[in-house]
Design an enzyme around this catalytic site. Structure first.
Site, PDB file in Angstrom:
ATOM      1  N   ARG A  25       0.794  -1.231   0.000  1.00  0.00           N
ATOM      2  CA  ARG A  25       0.000   0.000   0.000  1.00  0.00           C
ATOM      3  C   ARG A  25       0.821   1.273   0.000  1.00  0.00           C
ATOM      4  O   ARG A  25       0.310   2.330   0.324  1.00  0.00           O
ATOM      5  CB  ARG A  25      -1.013  -0.030   1.147  1.00  0.00           C
ATOM      6  CG  ARG A  25      -2.175  -0.931   0.798  1.00  0.00           C
ATOM      7  CD  ARG A  25      -3.242  -0.996   1.869  1.00  0.00           C
ATOM      8  NE  ARG A  25      -3.674  -2.378   1.915  1.00  0.00           N
ATOM      9  CZ  ARG A  25      -3.126  -3.296   2.665  1.00  0.00           C
ATOM     10  NH1 ARG A  25      -2.173  -2.996   3.521  1.00  0.00           N
ATOM     11  NH2 ARG A  25      -3.521  -4.546   2.585  1.00  0.00           N
TER      12      ARG A  25
ATOM     13  N   THR B  82       2.187  -5.652   4.213  1.00  0.00           N
ATOM     14  CA  THR B  82       1.554  -5.071   3.030  1.00  0.00           C
ATOM     15  C   THR B  82       1.334  -3.566   3.148  1.00  0.00           C
ATOM     16  O   THR B  82       0.939  -2.921   2.190  1.00  0.00           O
ATOM     17  CB  THR B  82       0.173  -5.720   2.775  1.00  0.00           C
ATOM     18  OG1 THR B  82      -0.648  -5.509   3.931  1.00  0.00           O
ATOM     19  CG2 THR B  82       0.287  -7.205   2.504  1.00  0.00           C
TER      20      THR B  82
ATOM     21  N   GLU C  82      -5.181 -13.678  11.354  1.00  0.00           N
ATOM     22  CA  GLU C  82      -5.825 -14.995  11.393  1.00  0.00           C
ATOM     23  C   GLU C  82      -4.806 -16.119  11.276  1.00  0.00           C
ATOM     24  O   GLU C  82      -5.155 -17.291  11.349  1.00  0.00           O
ATOM     25  CB  GLU C  82      -6.809 -15.131  10.231  1.00  0.00           C
ATOM     26  CG  GLU C  82      -8.015 -14.231  10.300  1.00  0.00           C
ATOM     27  CD  GLU C  82      -7.735 -12.816   9.792  1.00  0.00           C
ATOM     28  OE1 GLU C  82      -6.604 -12.550   9.338  1.00  0.00           O
ATOM     29  OE2 GLU C  82      -8.641 -11.987   9.870  1.00  0.00           O
TER      30      GLU C  82
ATOM     31  N   ASN D  10      -7.882  -7.296  13.993  1.00  0.00           N
ATOM     32  CA  ASN D  10      -8.837  -8.158  14.674  1.00  0.00           C
ATOM     33  C   ASN D  10      -8.143  -9.213  15.533  1.00  0.00           C
ATOM     34  O   ASN D  10      -6.941  -9.419  15.434  1.00  0.00           O
ATOM     35  CB  ASN D  10      -9.729  -8.839  13.637  1.00  0.00           C
ATOM     36  CG  ASN D  10      -8.916  -9.661  12.654  1.00  0.00           C
ATOM     37  OD1 ASN D  10      -8.400  -9.108  11.688  1.00  0.00           O
ATOM     38  ND2 ASN D  10      -8.781 -10.952  12.878  1.00  0.00           N
TER      39      ASN D  10
ATOM     40  N   ASP E 140     -13.849  -9.997  13.141  1.00  0.00           N
ATOM     41  CA  ASP E 140     -12.835  -9.513  12.195  1.00  0.00           C
ATOM     42  C   ASP E 140     -12.952  -8.010  11.989  1.00  0.00           C
ATOM     43  O   ASP E 140     -12.751  -7.508  10.886  1.00  0.00           O
ATOM     44  CB  ASP E 140     -12.959 -10.277  10.847  1.00  0.00           C
ATOM     45  CG  ASP E 140     -11.765 -10.033   9.924  1.00  0.00           C
ATOM     46  OD1 ASP E 140     -10.719  -9.578  10.411  1.00  0.00           O
ATOM     47  OD2 ASP E 140     -11.895 -10.287   8.715  1.00  0.00           O
TER      48      ASP E 140
ATOM     49  N   CYS F  27      -6.326 -18.990  -1.986  1.00  0.00           N
ATOM     50  CA  CYS F  27      -5.766 -18.422  -3.228  1.00  0.00           C
ATOM     51  C   CYS F  27      -6.416 -19.052  -4.460  1.00  0.00           C
ATOM     52  O   CYS F  27      -6.810 -18.365  -5.388  1.00  0.00           O
ATOM     53  CB  CYS F  27      -4.256 -18.655  -3.298  1.00  0.00           C
ATOM     54  SG  CYS F  27      -3.334 -17.750  -2.058  1.00  0.00           S
TER      55      CYS F  27
ATOM     56  N   MET G 277       3.918 -19.388  -5.687  1.00  0.00           N
ATOM     57  CA  MET G 277       3.408 -20.663  -5.158  1.00  0.00           C
ATOM     58  C   MET G 277       4.473 -21.273  -4.237  1.00  0.00           C
ATOM     59  O   MET G 277       5.491 -21.774  -4.700  1.00  0.00           O
ATOM     60  CB  MET G 277       3.104 -21.609  -6.328  1.00  0.00           C
ATOM     61  CG  MET G 277       2.810 -23.054  -5.935  1.00  0.00           C
ATOM     62  SD  MET G 277       1.311 -23.259  -4.922  1.00  0.00           S
ATOM     63  CE  MET G 277       1.503 -24.986  -4.421  1.00  0.00           C
TER      64      MET G 277
HETATM   65 CA    CA Z   1      -8.678  -9.849   9.453  1.00  0.00          CA
END
Ligand code: CA
Length: 746
Positions: free
Chosen positions: A149, A194, A212, A289, A334, A661, A698
């Site tokens: 970002r 990110t 998570e 979260n 979340d 994914c 991958m």
């Molecule tokens: Ca989350």
């Protein structure tokens, strides 16, 4: 790692040679400032009124990250004359979410997995690029594509955090790596990175993602010049047996059950929103979260579970907590507080108050006094049923347990995990006193999956709950246990079928009164984008359908619609060089939880080649990418390698590990495994267990799957492909739309 960084340096040197050539040609142009060295952002420039004009010095434009520009050369009257100034191809095909920065005619921005681009802001000509050598094993836990970002630019350096959590300081003139720091404390857990780094005083701060995925969230501050670690702040405690890191952790520990699932980490990642107030020397972080989702598993006795779903103000020099405000005590849904923050001054009861504003996932728009964290306002901006309102005296939400507590059975909770608002930057227009943002009206079905003694899944998803969101929940029913569907049919939310269909809109909103000024629907709940507002009275935004749009800031009237042929999620930004105003945006689809295009998506027709597009008045036509070739017949799979039991076991393994994914939909980002070639089948073990395709994202799974698992997975995929080939190759076009209704099941 040594080899990887050596390669990365080598790559940079080659780029440097090219960059020097570009700089020479640019000397006669406008991209070189005589006044400042390249990438020169400092406190003085950021504080000056001009910061909001020609330059765009932070990802949000100014110090307060308002995503608002005082430029008005492009305005309501002439915006319809916008055309292409230039475009730059990133050479990638995953999501682009960053808002570029422009300093003295040079654009700095980030792309897939933390690549960085420095471009001439007038021509789009490449000055240098940087491609970090990313450890792709991290991609196994990265929830939401390989996105980034944005960068931070400060005093001649460009800071970026790669997907694997490596933080880089680059020379703004050349892209050369000046220092790098590994920000991840434990690579055995599911951390990724990110967000854009935040400069705060003498340090640069970065967090991580993966709440998570078996992690304990934190942010770390590094010395701007050397990369030496200065402080680290954990967002949740380690547990009663561990030495408490600080007074803040002791305070937090008292809000958790001593028998919490400390082994799973607690979550609380700071994956996006941060802001810095130079006057107060406070850095504000937005905490994610809880992990796992159900509090009955995470902290069985309940409690607020600090500092989950909170905004925390830290002293930039020490990392100590100055204040905190928790939006969603004991989060179970979340509900991250990681969304972008805007710092501004508001007139409240005749007083000018320095405030922090945020529209997080949970559906309330928060305004806090940023000196002390006092809650000033919490207006609802989307449908919510988890809480009716927020008490301004106590700061606590009035939680509706009957509607939202899923510990005793399934519930349909509004907003959904996708958030009433998410990371897509909102814009704050200080003249009109309006917020412009992309919102969603959507709920999701949620129920607990596991008993409290569920084993920890290292470096993988540990939801502990099923979360299902769809515009047609009824279509999902055949896949759910009968006792769940029976209970859902009794819920009041279920009776209102129209209300269950998600939708999204661009909204103009008065943050103090909660009044909606105007709103414009998008093509669907997934179609949300960042926003730019300008003094020209124009609101700009992209769309999944590949249209770049401009709206009248006062009325919401559509003023411009430019088809560009690429799906957009990122926020546009604007800048001026030599009297010409430009509006630019990064274009490519990606992001959270559903890695396939809707049939109305530009990605579905034209693919997802990443572009940076810049527009100006009187610019040229925008080239539309070549349409994708037809999908063609489905290759026949090899002979089945397992029996019915293997296929069922393989399906369960696939859903738990791979489906986040591989959605196996037509034109999906991760390969549609129903179309595996004979070569891919032959190399199945090399790909899954030995990382043959790791460079493409991958990772290898040899520490998770054994050879029986591998055979079961292969059996499932062969079965899936055989069924699909039979159907499609006989001319059945029924699911050629690539638009499934099941969005996310874990
Ligand atoms: Ca989350």
């Amino acid at each position: 790692m040594a080899l990887a960084s050596a390669l990365s340096m080598l790559h940079c040197r080659r780029r440097l040679a090219r960059a020097l050539l570009v700089s020479v040609t640019a000397l006669t142009g406008s991209a070189v400032s005589a006044e400042f060295p390249p990438g020169w952002v400092n406190g003085e420039r950021l504080a000056s009124p001009a910061a909001g004009r020609e330059q765009w010095l932070t990802t949000g434009g100014d110090a307060g990250k308002s995503h608002y520009s005082r430029l008005a050369r492009i305005n309501k009257e002439n915006v319809a004359q916008l055309g292409l100034a230039w475009e730059y191809h990133t050479g990638t095909n995953r999501g682009l979410e960053a808002t570029p920065i422009v300093v003295d005619g040079v654009m700095y921005t980030s792309g897939v997995a933390g690549r960085v681009y420095a471009l001439d802001a007038v021509t789009g000509g490449e000055i240098w690029t940087f491609t970090p050598a990313v450890d792709m094993q991290v991609n196994r836990a990265a929830c939401c594509d390989m996105v980034n970002r944005g960068v931070a630019v400060w005093q001649g350096k460009v800071y970026v955090a790669a997907l694997d959590g490596m933080l880089y300081a680059l020379n703004a003139a050349s892209g050369e790596v000046l220092w790098q720091a590994d920000t991840i404390v434990d690579r055995g857990r599911g951390y990724s990175s990110t967000g854009a780094p935040q400069v705060a005083g003498k340090v640069v701060v970065i967090g991580n993602a993966g709440a998570e995925s078996d992690v304990r969230g934190y942010v770390t501050a590094y010395d701007l010049d050397t990369g030496a670690e200065v402080w680290r702040f954990y967002t949740v405690p380690a547990g009663p047996g561990s030495a408490a890191e600080s007074a803040a952790m002791r305070e937090a520990l008292a809000t958790w059950d001593p028998n919490s699932r400390w082994d799973i980490g607690g979550g609380g990642t700071v994956w996006d929103g941060m802001a810095y107030d130079a006057e107060l020397d406070l850095i504000y972080i937005g905490v994610g979260n809880g992990g796992p989702y159900p509090q009955s598993i995470r902290s069985p006795a309940g409690g607020a579970n600090l500092y989950l779903a909170s905004i925390v103000a830290l002293r930039a020099s020490t990392g100590e907590v100055a204040w905190h405000y928790q939006q969603t005590p004991g989060d179970r849904w979340d509900y991250t507080a990681t969304q972008p923050m805007v710092l501004t001054d508001l007139e409240i009861d005749g007083e000018t108050v320095p405030v922090l504003m945020q529209a997080p996932k949970n559906g309330f728009f928060y305004i806090l006094d940023r000196r002390n964290g006092k809650l000033l306002s919490a207006q609802k901006f989307a449908r919510t049923n988890w809480a009716s309102h927020v008490d301004l005296e106590t700061g606590l939400p009035a939680i509706d347990e009957a509607a939202a507590d899923y510990s005793s059975g399934p519930k349909i909770v509004f907003p959904a995990t996708v958030g009433a608002h998410n990371w897509h930057p909102m814009a704050w227009d200080p003249e009109r006193q309006l917020i412009y943002m992309s919102t969603a009206e959507m709920g999701n079905l949620i129920y607990e999956l596991d008993a409290p003694d569920v084993p920890r899944r290292a470096r993988r998803l540990n939801h502990g709950a099923a979360l299902i969101f769809s515009h047609d929940l009824e279509a999902v029913f055949p896949y759910l246990p009968p006792h769940i569907t029976a209970a859902v049919e009794q819920l009041p939310e279920w009776q209102d079928k129209e209300g269950l269909k998600g939708r999204s809109m661009l909204k103009a909103f008065d943050p103090l009164t909660g009044e909606e000024r105007w709103s414009v629907p998008t093509s669907g709940w997934w179609d949300r984008s960042g926003v730019l507002a300008t003094a020209g009275g124009v609101v700009f935004t992209g769309s999944d359908t590949g249209h770049f749009r401009a709206f009248d800031a006062d009325s919401g009237e559509l003023l411009l619609e430019l088809e560009v042929g690429t799906s957009m999620l990122a926020a546009p930004m604007t800048y001026e060089v030599d009297g010409e105003q430009y509006v630019a945006i990064m274009a490519a689809w990606g992001g959270g939880g559903w890695s396939y295009p809707h049939p109305t998506s530009a990605q579905y027709r034209y693919g997802n080649a990443g572009r940076i597009l810049a527009f100006r008045l009187g610019g040229g036509p925008v080239p539309i990418p070549e349409p994708l070739p037809p999908l063609g017949p489905v290759p026949e799979p090899p002979a089945q390698v397992g029996d019915a039991e293997d296929i069922a076991r393989g399906q369960a393994l696939f859903m738990a590990n791979c489906a986040i994914c591989h959605s196996n939909q037509e034109r999906s980002q991760a390969p549609d495994l129903r179309r595996m070639s004979p070569g891919s089948h032959a190399a199945f073990e090399l790909i899954v267990m030995q990382g043959l395709l790791s460079a493409g994202g991958m990772p290898s799974w040899d520490d998770v799957f054994d050879h029986d698992d591998l055979r079961a997975l292969h059996a499932y995929l062969i079965d899936l492909q055989a069924e699909y080939a039979k159907r499609k190759n006989s001319g059945d076009e029924s699911d050629s739309s690539g638009a499934p209704t099941v969005i996310s099941t874990f």
